[in-house]
Design a protein around this motif. Structure first.
Motif, PDB file in Angstrom:
ATOM      1  N   VAL A 190       5.313  13.478 -50.301  1.00  0.00           N
ATOM      2  CA  VAL A 190       6.254  12.901 -51.266  1.00  0.00           C
ATOM      3  C   VAL A 190       7.386  13.875 -51.552  1.00  0.00           C
ATOM      4  O   VAL A 190       8.548  13.471 -51.730  1.00  0.00           O
ATOM      5  N   ARG A 191       7.066  15.184 -51.564  1.00  0.00           N
ATOM      6  CA  ARG A 191       8.100  16.180 -51.858  1.00  0.00           C
ATOM      7  C   ARG A 191       9.166  16.275 -50.770  1.00  0.00           C
ATOM      8  O   ARG A 191      10.199  16.914 -50.958  1.00  0.00           O
ATOM      9  N   LYS A 192       8.921  15.652 -49.618  1.00  0.00           N
ATOM     10  CA  LYS A 192       9.920  15.631 -48.542  1.00  0.00           C
ATOM     11  C   LYS A 192      11.010  14.598 -48.801  1.00  0.00           C
ATOM     12  O   LYS A 192      11.941  14.457 -48.008  1.00  0.00           O
ATOM     13  N   ASN A 193      10.877  13.863 -49.907  1.00  0.00           N
ATOM     14  CA  ASN A 193      11.915  12.925 -50.346  1.00  0.00           C
ATOM     15  C   ASN A 193      12.132  11.790 -49.330  1.00  0.00           C
ATOM     16  O   ASN A 193      13.253  11.541 -48.877  1.00  0.00           O
ATOM     17  N   PRO A 194      11.067  11.079 -48.973  1.00  0.00           N
ATOM     18  CA  PRO A 194      11.181  10.050 -47.928  1.00  0.00           C
ATOM     19  C   PRO A 194      12.125   8.909 -48.259  1.00  0.00           C
ATOM     20  O   PRO A 194      12.765   8.350 -47.353  1.00  0.00           O
ATOM     21  N   ASP A 195      12.228   8.554 -49.532  1.00  0.00           N
ATOM     22  CA  ASP A 195      13.136   7.454 -49.892  1.00  0.00           C
ATOM     23  C   ASP A 195      14.589   7.805 -49.591  1.00  0.00           C
ATOM     24  O   ASP A 195      15.373   6.928 -49.193  1.00  0.00           O
ATOM     25  N   LEU A 196      14.939   9.063 -49.776  1.00  0.00           N
ATOM     26  CA  LEU A 196      16.303   9.473 -49.460  1.00  0.00           C
ATOM     27  C   LEU A 196      16.536   9.418 -47.950  1.00  0.00           C
ATOM     28  O   LEU A 196      17.613   9.022 -47.492  1.00  0.00           O
ATOM     29  N   ILE A 197      15.535   9.793 -47.177  1.00  0.00           N
ATOM     30  CA  ILE A 197      15.657   9.684 -45.715  1.00  0.00           C
ATOM     31  C   ILE A 197      15.919   8.234 -45.320  1.00  0.00           C
ATOM     32  O   ILE A 197      16.820   7.936 -44.521  1.00  0.00           O
ATOM     33  N   LEU A 198      15.141   7.316 -45.875  1.00  0.00           N
ATOM     34  CA  LEU A 198      15.328   5.895 -45.575  1.00  0.00           C
ATOM     35  C   LEU A 198      16.725   5.428 -45.958  1.00  0.00           C
ATOM     36  O   LEU A 198      17.397   4.728 -45.180  1.00  0.00           O
ATOM     37  N   ASP A 199      17.189   5.829 -47.132  1.00  0.00           N
ATOM     38  CA  ASP A 199      18.523   5.411 -47.593  1.00  0.00           C
ATOM     39  C   ASP A 199      19.624   5.945 -46.682  1.00  0.00           C
ATOM     40  O   ASP A 199      20.604   5.250 -46.395  1.00  0.00           O
ATOM     41  N   ILE A 200      19.481   7.187 -46.229  1.00  0.00           N
ATOM     42  CA  ILE A 200      20.498   7.783 -45.360  1.00  0.00           C
ATOM     43  C   ILE A 200      20.563   7.039 -44.026  1.00  0.00           C
ATOM     44  O   ILE A 200      21.638   6.671 -43.550  1.00  0.00           O
ATOM     45  N   VAL A 201      19.407   6.812 -43.421  1.00  0.00           N
ATOM     46  CA  VAL A 201      19.372   6.142 -42.117  1.00  0.00           C
ATOM     47  C   VAL A 201      19.908   4.719 -42.228  1.00  0.00           C
ATOM     48  O   VAL A 201      20.694   4.257 -41.391  1.00  0.00           O
ATOM     49  N   LYS A 202      19.525   4.031 -43.287  1.00  0.00           N
ATOM     50  CA  LYS A 202      19.930   2.640 -43.484  1.00  0.00           C
ATOM     51  C   LYS A 202      21.437   2.504 -43.702  1.00  0.00           C
ATOM     52  O   LYS A 202      22.059   1.536 -43.253  1.00  0.00           O
ATOM     53  N   ASN A 203      22.028   3.491 -44.362  1.00  0.00           N
ATOM     54  CA  ASN A 203      23.432   3.385 -44.744  1.00  0.00           C
ATOM     55  C   ASN A 203      24.372   4.154 -43.822  1.00  0.00           C
ATOM     56  O   ASN A 203      25.563   4.287 -44.125  1.00  0.00           O
ATOM     57  N   LEU A 204      23.862   4.635 -42.716  1.00  0.00           N
ATOM     58  CA  LEU A 204      24.702   5.275 -41.709  1.00  0.00           C
ATOM     59  C   LEU A 204      24.320   4.697 -40.338  1.00  0.00           C
ATOM     60  O   LEU A 204      23.827   5.385 -39.460  1.00  0.00           O
ATOM     61  N   PRO A 205      24.580   3.408 -40.151  1.00  0.00           N
ATOM     62  CA  PRO A 205      24.075   2.701 -38.959  1.00  0.00           C
ATOM     63  C   PRO A 205      24.700   3.142 -37.645  1.00  0.00           C
ATOM     64  O   PRO A 205      24.128   2.887 -36.584  1.00  0.00           O
ATOM     65  N   ASP A 206      25.847   3.793 -37.688  1.00  0.00           N
ATOM     66  CA  ASP A 206      26.513   4.203 -36.455  1.00  0.00           C
ATOM     67  C   ASP A 206      26.040   5.559 -35.940  1.00  0.00           C
ATOM     68  O   ASP A 206      26.508   6.015 -34.888  1.00  0.00           O
ATOM     69  N   ARG A 207      25.153   6.200 -36.648  1.00  0.00           N
ATOM     70  CA  ARG A 207      24.589   7.479 -36.216  1.00  0.00           C
ATOM     71  C   ARG A 207      23.141   7.284 -35.772  1.00  0.00           C
ATOM     72  O   ARG A 207      22.390   6.500 -36.368  1.00  0.00           O
ATOM     73  N   ALA A 208      22.740   8.013 -34.743  1.00  0.00           N
ATOM     74  CA  ALA A 208      21.352   8.012 -34.300  1.00  0.00           C
ATOM     75  C   ALA A 208      20.565   9.046 -35.111  1.00  0.00           C
ATOM     76  O   ALA A 208      21.065  10.146 -35.384  1.00  0.00           O
ATOM     77  N   PHE A 209      19.349   8.691 -35.498  1.00  0.00           N
ATOM     78  CA  PHE A 209      18.501   9.566 -36.304  1.00  0.00           C
ATOM     79  C   PHE A 209      17.169   9.805 -35.604  1.00  0.00           C
ATOM     80  O   PHE A 209      16.537   8.870 -35.103  1.00  0.00           O
ATOM     81  N   TYR A 210      16.753  11.082 -35.580  1.00  0.00           N
ATOM     82  CA  TYR A 210      15.447  11.458 -35.049  1.00  0.00           C
ATOM     83  C   TYR A 210      14.621  12.058 -36.191  1.00  0.00           C
ATOM     84  O   TYR A 210      15.117  12.897 -36.952  1.00  0.00           O
ATOM     85  N   LEU A 211      13.385  11.648 -36.289  1.00  0.00           N
ATOM     86  CA  LEU A 211      12.431  12.280 -37.202  1.00  0.00           C
ATOM     87  C   LEU A 211      11.297  12.866 -36.377  1.00  0.00           C
ATOM     88  O   LEU A 211      10.561  12.146 -35.694  1.00  0.00           O
ATOM     89  N   ILE A 212      11.164  14.194 -36.424  1.00  0.00           N
ATOM     90  CA  ILE A 212      10.075  14.901 -35.755  1.00  0.00           C
ATOM     91  C   ILE A 212       9.034  15.214 -36.818  1.00  0.00           C
ATOM     92  O   ILE A 212       9.350  15.845 -37.832  1.00  0.00           O
ATOM     93  N   GLY A 213       7.804  14.766 -36.627  1.00  0.00           N
ATOM     94  CA  GLY A 213       6.811  15.029 -37.662  1.00  0.00           C
ATOM     95  C   GLY A 213       5.485  14.362 -37.393  1.00  0.00           C
ATOM     96  O   GLY A 213       5.170  13.987 -36.269  1.00  0.00           O
ATOM     97  N   ARG A 214       4.723  14.216 -38.451  1.00  0.00           N
ATOM     98  CA  ARG A 214       3.436  13.548 -38.349  1.00  0.00           C
ATOM     99  C   ARG A 214       3.051  12.973 -39.710  1.00  0.00           C
ATOM    100  O   ARG A 214       3.593  13.358 -40.745  1.00  0.00           O
ATOM    101  N   ASN A 215       2.155  12.014 -39.681  1.00  0.00           N
ATOM    102  CA  ASN A 215       1.601  11.359 -40.868  1.00  0.00           C
ATOM    103  C   ASN A 215       2.599  10.496 -41.631  1.00  0.00           C
ATOM    104  O   ASN A 215       2.337  10.105 -42.766  1.00  0.00           O
ATOM    105  N   TRP A 216       3.715  10.161 -41.005  1.00  0.00           N
ATOM    106  CA  TRP A 216       4.697   9.348 -41.706  1.00  0.00           C
ATOM    107  C   TRP A 216       4.252   7.894 -41.856  1.00  0.00           C
ATOM    108  O   TRP A 216       4.841   7.145 -42.638  1.00  0.00           O
TER     109      TRP A 216
END
Length: 347
Positions: A195-221
């Motif tokens: 939760v401290r990784k601020n996942p909602d902000l990640i979602l908002d950024i990806v959703k509102n910047l549709p012309d950019r490609a986004f990669y998430l490297i991680g686990r347990n998401w």
């Protein structure tokens, strides 16, 4: 009398778990006794064990202990164990996470006769590892590494002895992670889910910047309650639990690295990305404010920022001409390991 009261309070709070360790600490915890005829003298510290769990082997903690031990000049080796028991005999022990030291005091109280260096990554209190619990254990260590100056100040306020605390920005590899030319690459994130990784902000950024490609490297998401909304976005790619050896290639495809965490000690992926010449756009937590000069080698935002604050910084990052890698070249595993060796040798 103060130590007796402290120990009685600890017994009341944590009951049976530390009774044997507390008993042993009466004999082991004196700094003067530990530097007399025991292995606490600097000349006797000739072998080290870097301690982590078996499950850390393929994640960042495992990578840290392998690399730090590799560059140690003190005959260092790594020890991975699920229960953190049966530590190999050594003159000193390095714990990659504060809770591991607490666990080892309980399972192997004899470590208190040796020299112990503990890395405090970030506060992570729980019923099992409460603030009182962890502070009591930390005060049994010889050196506590704080990943940034803010953590050091916080630990002093909590009751950790100031003379035990050292600020050391953890390193990364300048050969494993390599330079790349930025053009119009992806925006990257790298972390396991919390939760401290601020996942909602990640979602908002990806959703509102549709012309950019986004990669998430991680686990347990997949534990994120809005994970399905995130993975359905056409501009989003999730690299789930990929081997650490693949990170350099992934970073070479990322031009802007975003870390929106609410609380961090590092985070180490920021340093890895910067060593790969990615422009960091990161929250003001952990060592980010120590490494990054806003507008010069990256961009900083407040921990309560929204996507409306962060997206303009991402776009600015694409116009930055600075070679980011050059600004973090001193922060290597080699330099970090040499500093840690010094913590073992200098009592």
């Amino acid at each position: 009398m103060h130590n007796l009261g402290e120990n009685l309070y600890f017994i009341i709070c944590h009951k049976w778990k530390y009774l044997w360790a507390i008993f042993c600490s009466k004999f082991y915890s004196s700094k003067t006794s530990k530097t007399s005829k025991t292995s606490k003298t600097s000349k006797a510290v000739e072998s080290l064990v870097y301690v982590a769990r078996e499950k850390d082997k393929d994640w960042i903690f495992g990578a840290k202990v392998r690399r730090l031990s590799k560059f140690s000049g003190l005959n260092a080796k790594t020890h991975f164990h699920n229960k953190l028991r049966n530590l190999p005999e050594a003159d000193g022990y390095f714990y990659i996470y504060q809770n591991y030291f607490c666990r080892c005091i309980r399972s192997t109280p004899s470590i208190l006769r040796k020299r112990n260096v503990v890395m405090f990554t970030h506060p992570n209190w729980s019923d099992k590892y409460s603030k009182v619990h962890v502070v009591w254990c930390l005060n049994k260590a010889d050196v506590i590494i704080c990943l940034n100056s803010e953590i050091k100040s916080s630990l002093i306020k909590m009751g950790v002895k100031p003379n035990l605390l050292k600020v050391l920005h953890i390193g990364t590899s300048s050969t494993f992670f390599y330079d790349h030319d930025r053009s119009n690459g992806a925006v990257g994130f790298c972390s396991s889910f919390h939760v401290r990784k601020n996942p909602d902000l990640i979602l908002d950024i990806v959703k509102n910047l549709p012309d950019r490609a986004f990669y998430l490297i991680g686990r347990n998401w997949e534990l994120y309650e809005n994970f399905e909304d995130l993975v359905r976005l056409p501009n989003f790619t999730y690299y789930n639990n990929v081997p650490y050896e693949t990170y350099p290639e992934l970073y070479s495809k990322i031009d802007v690295f975003v870390s929106p965490s609410l609380l961090e000690g590092g985070p180490v992926p920021v340093l890895e990305a910067m060593m790969s010449n990615c422009v960091p756009v990161v929250s003001k937590t952990g060592f980010c404010t120590d490494l990054i000069n806003h507008g010069e080698n990256g961009f900083l935002f407040d921990v309560d920022a929204t996507y409306l604050d962060v997206i303009p910084l991402i776009e600015k990052a694409y116009t930055l001409k600075t070679n980011i890698r050059k600004t973090v070249l001193p922060y290597t595993w080699e330099n970090c390991s040499k500093t840690i060796d010094g913590y073992f040798l200098n009592s």
